[in-house]
Design a protein around this motif. Structure first.
Motif, mmCIF file in Angstrom:
data_model
loop_
_atom_site.group_PDB
_atom_site.id
_atom_site.type_symbol
_atom_site.label_atom_id
_atom_site.label_comp_id
_atom_site.label_asym_id
_atom_site.label_seq_id
_atom_site.Cartn_x
_atom_site.Cartn_y
_atom_site.Cartn_z
ATOM 1 N N MET A 218 35.248 -26.499 32.348
ATOM 2 C CA MET A 218 35.704 -27.396 33.397
ATOM 3 C C MET A 218 37.018 -26.963 34.039
ATOM 4 N N TYR B 96 35.013 -28.203 27.712
ATOM 5 C CA TYR B 96 36.259 -28.419 28.446
ATOM 6 C C TYR B 96 36.723 -27.133 29.126
ATOM 7 N N TYR C 6 28.772 -32.431 36.435
ATOM 8 C CA TYR C 6 29.994 -33.062 35.933
ATOM 9 C C TYR C 6 29.676 -34.389 35.241
ATOM 10 N N LYS D 17 37.728 -29.197 37.221
ATOM 11 C CA LYS D 17 38.426 -30.400 36.768
ATOM 12 C C LYS D 17 39.566 -30.000 35.834
ATOM 13 N N TRP E 290 30.986 -25.880 37.909
ATOM 14 C CA TRP E 290 32.223 -25.417 37.283
ATOM 15 C C TRP E 290 32.555 -23.973 37.627
ATOM 16 N N ALA F 104 42.687 -30.999 35.315
ATOM 17 C CA ALA F 104 43.436 -32.028 34.596
ATOM 18 C C ALA F 104 42.626 -32.590 33.436
ATOM 19 N N GLU F 105 41.334 -32.821 33.660
ATOM 20 C CA GLU F 105 40.472 -33.349 32.602
ATOM 21 C C GLU F 105 40.251 -32.324 31.502
ATOM 22 N N VAL G 270 30.414 -35.239 31.234
ATOM 23 C CA VAL G 270 31.188 -36.407 30.804
ATOM 24 C C VAL G 270 30.359 -37.267 29.856
ATOM 25 N N LYS H 147 43.904 -33.183 23.540
ATOM 26 C CA LYS H 147 43.550 -34.255 22.595
ATOM 27 C C LYS H 147 42.900 -33.682 21.342
ATOM 28 N N GLN I 266 42.389 -29.983 30.599
ATOM 29 C CA GLN I 266 43.618 -29.936 29.813
ATOM 30 C C GLN I 266 43.748 -31.156 28.917
ATOM 31 N N ALA I 267 43.455 -32.334 29.451
ATOM 32 C CA ALA I 267 43.569 -33.554 28.652
ATOM 33 C C ALA I 267 42.617 -33.524 27.462
ATOM 34 N N GLY I 268 41.385 -33.072 27.704
ATOM 35 C CA GLY I 268 40.399 -33.016 26.625
ATOM 36 C C GLY I 268 40.789 -32.040 25.535
#
Length: 489
Positions: free
Chosen positions: A223, A220, A167, A227, A487, A229-230, A171, A237, A232-234
């Motif tokens: 993940m 992403y 992870y 992860k 993952w 939430a991360e 990142v 964006k 989805q956010a990635g």
């Protein structure tokens, strides 16, 4: 021009060998002009060397691993070459060459190219080398879960780098890609000579931007289990920023076909072993193709009616399995490409992202684009796609299964490793409750190897190699190959 381009590639393979093993000679008084000091090298020399190194391993011995574990092909019962892979009996003594070459060859060259490019604000090579560094690292992380990253690639300044968790590495790599994308890498075009150093896109930086975005999308998606939430956010964006993704294949597509300048899968499996019959068609894959009247069976196996072996059944005698002696081999040529990310994979990843985060809007079109691109990739007209493949209905899980199974069908060959990774991430293709000789077996479902040694558990990683354990005291404790990576589903 094409002949010069191929000759240049051959020179870069030679450069790769020098850069991986020849730097210890930099203190020699007499230095050959053909082997310049490492201190005088440039991104133009380092980058193509590193790409050749990545392609040579990911498209070579790791393709053999990925193809067997993805059940495209299986170990022939008349030879012994890949029994430890097919039985899940790998140890720390296996795949040392890939681990060493990807670190000391590819990644070392990418990092040096990045350092030199940054020193002179050459943001073109900075982006190209950063994206390929991230791709190569991602493969290593997905295989080993933990590898050196934050303290790695520092040469004699740190010969015992710590291992970072997957992870943390993901990142870090995503941040490196974002930083490279933020630079002004399009204001100056590559010269005609520099374009020759770009085996993927011939210096087209717009395609490198798309490759970078598509690699981010891929990471992403990896993940989503660990992860969410991360992930989805990635991904959101990327879409909010209007990111463009690959619509063409990204990889090492042109090989001369001669010794040491051939497709590495062919080089490893056929030329070096002087035989074409080590890898036989797996019933897992052929049963799915033939059941669905998929014309790609001819491309993958050279016949519309292949004779398969059951996965891992290499100890069967001629009396027990008389057809195995003439089982169909997996078709290969010395000029086959090595894909890092294909257009089909890009489209299918976009379909999954749209299903997950945008209520499926636009997902069907991307899914169908991916299916058609997978056929185009092997030289078939899009009109040859079975109609059932283009049907895109059902629940999210049913659609995800269609997406991933179509991905799996497109990966066979020098992109095989991705089939293994994606099954580990999603559980698709499904695993079978019975072996493939059972009358109730469902075509395409993965079966546990007939000679598996892991008590019914499928492999999910490689163990840390002896070359690392013997030299780096920070190598983590050994983990069974049946333990999922960070993952994994």
């Amino acid at each position: 021009m094409k002949n010069n381009y191929i000759k240049y590639k051959a020179l870069m393979f030679s450069a790769m060998v020098f850069l991986a093993f020849g730097c210890k000679k930099t203190l020699d008084i007499n230095v050959s002009p053909n082997n310049p000091l490492i201190e005088t090298t440039t991104p133009e020399v380092l980058f193509p060397s590193a790409v050749a190194s990545t392609a040579g391993r990911v498209g070579g011995d790791l393709t053999i691993l990925g193809g067997i574990w993805s059940q495209y092909y299986t170990q022939a019962n008349a030879s012994n070459q890949y029994k430890t892979i097919d039985s899940y009996a790998l140890t720390r003594n296996d795949f040392n060459g890939s681990y060493n070459e990807l670190f000391s060859g590819a990644l070392a060259d990418y990092q040096l190219a990045i350092n030199l490019a940054k020193a002179k604000s050459d943001w073109r090579y900075n982006l190209m080398a950063t994206v390929m560094k991230a791709y190569t690292y991602q493969v290593l992380v997905d295989l080993y879960d933990k590898v050196p990253y934050t303290e790695a690639l520092k040469g004699v300044d740190n010969l015992q780098p710590k291992f970072d968790d997957g992870y943390t590495i993901y990142v870090g790599l995503l941040a490196e890609i974002n930083d490279a994308l933020a630079k002004d890498y399009t204001s100056v075009a590559l010269s005609s000579d520099q374009k020759k150093t770009d085996f993927l896109f011939g210096g087209d930086m717009s395609l490198w931007t798309k490759f970078a975005n598509t690699l981010k999308l891929k990471m992403y998606l990896r993940m989503v289990n660990a992860k969410p939430a991360e992930a989805q956010a990635g991904i959101t964006k990327l879409y909010t920023d209007g990111a463009n993704f690959l619509t063409t294949n990204a990889g090492f597509a042109t090989f001369e076909g001669t010794p040491d300048n051939s497709n590495p899968f062919y080089e490893y499996n056929i030329r070096r072993l002087n035989t074409t019959t080590n890898l036989r068609a797996s019933k897992t894959f052929t049963s799915w193709l033939t059941t669905n009247n998929d014309p790609r069976v001819n491309y993958y196996f050279g016949t519309s009616n292949p004779t398969p072996m059951n996965q891992g059944d290499y100890t069967a005698t001629a009396t027990q399995q008389p057809t195995y002696a003439s089982a169909t081999v997996f078709a290969q040529t010395a000029k086959d490409p090595v894909w890092f990310i294909s257009a089909a994979e890009s489209y299918l990843m976009q379909a999954e992202a749209l299903e997950r985060y945008y209520g499926g809007t636009g997902a069907q079109a991307m899914y169908q684009n991916g299916v058609r691109a997978a056929f185009t990739q092997v030289g078939l007209a899009t009109t040859s796609v079975p109609a059932a493949y283009l049907v895109y209905t059902g629940t999210f899980d049913q659609k995800l299964e269609k997406i991933i199974v179509q991905k799996w069908a497109s990966f066979a060959g020098s992109h095989s490793l991705e089939g293994f990774f994606e099954q580990e991430r999603t559980g698709y293709p499904k695993t079978s409750a019975v072996y493939s000789t059972d009358a109730s077996y469902i075509p395409g479902q993965w079966v546990y190897s007939k000679n598996g040694v892991t008590s019914g558990l499928f492999p999910k990683r490689l163990v840390f190699p002896a070359s690392s354990r013997d030299r780096n005291s920070n190598t983590p404790a050994e983990v069974p190959i049946t333990t999922k990576v960070w993952w994994g589903k």
